[in-house]
Structures are given as C-alpha cells and as structure tokens.
Design a protein around this motif. Sequence first.
Motif: not given
Length: 191
Positions: A106-129
């Motif tokens: 879910s979008l909520f889960a994605r945002e929470k995961l990215a906020a709590e684990l910096h490496k997952m924020e980076r993972f999602f950023r790389v995937k979006v790019t």
Amino acid sequence: MDKLRKHIEEITPVSDIEFEYIRTFFTVKKVRKHQFLIQAGDKVSCEYWIANGAFRAFYVDDSGKEHILQFALENSWLSDYNALFHETESNVNVVCMEQAEVLCLSLFAREKLAAELHKMERFFRVKVTTGYTAQQHRIISLLSQNPKQRYEEFENRHPEIIRKIPKKYIAEYLGISRETLSRLYPANRRE
C-alpha cells in the motif's frame, strides 16, 4: 519472499532483521489468467511487485481502442501510479496474462517503510528513476523510429517479453499493426 529480498539487494543490501521487517509490509495475492488486478474506475490502494506471471497495463480511449502502456513480468513493479499517488480513480486497466502471484504494497506502507529505513527510500527512488527513464526512452522511440527499428530495439532490450507475450500485444505496444509486424518478422514469436 526470497525473490523479493534478492530483488531489493540488487540495489541495496539488507540484513536478516531488516528483511523480516520489510516483508511485514507486503501481502501476497494470487491472480488468475484474465483477472483484472486494476480496472479503470477503481480506487488504487497498492502497487504490485510481480513474483511470477505476466501482466499488461493498458488504457482504453473513447473509441474503445486499447493502448498498451506496459508489460510486467517477474521482478517488475506495476500500478496506476497517477491514481495511487493522487488517490484518484484509475484510468488504467491491469490484466493478468498468465497465472501469477504478486506482492501488494500500500502507499501508506511504502511511505512508512521508506521513512523508517533509509535504504528502502533509496531503493524506491532508484526504481522510480529507472521506470521514468524507460518511459522517456519509449516515447522518444515512438516519435523517432520506424516500426522495424522499434521492434528490433524492443527485441534486444526485452527478449523475455518477446518470448512470453503474444505478437498482437507486442505490435500494439510498439504502435504498429499486427500485420506490419508479421510482414517484417513472419516466422517469429507467438500468435
């Protein structure tokens, strides 16, 4: 879930403890062939990671013509991102082309995961790019290449899709008729 960990670790390493936490954000969904994952008019609450199977995302215009936006096979992410991020109804359909299993986030889960684990924020950023640049490349290809060039480039970049997806959908994705594709490449691929 081991496949998901391998997919994440293509971009960033995660510890066993981190991965156990990450996996709690995902739910598993089995999808039948011809079943819609998203239908135009739906509220979109998740993005999907394809554990196995094949999907096509498409838009249907006012005249009823289908326009394929994306194919998604194993290890791909898929959703109507406009509807997901803006919390609006989808104008995209996503249909399963073979028996599949997806992991829902879910979008909520994605945002929470990215906020709590910096490496997952980076993972999602790389995937979006990566997704954005692929989309830009496709638009430029549609604008600047002839049908033969588009097909050859697609075949070189995505041999796994060429092997799995029927020719009529490949032609539609490339913006050419099935007859043109058959004329250019009469002895290849699935019907």
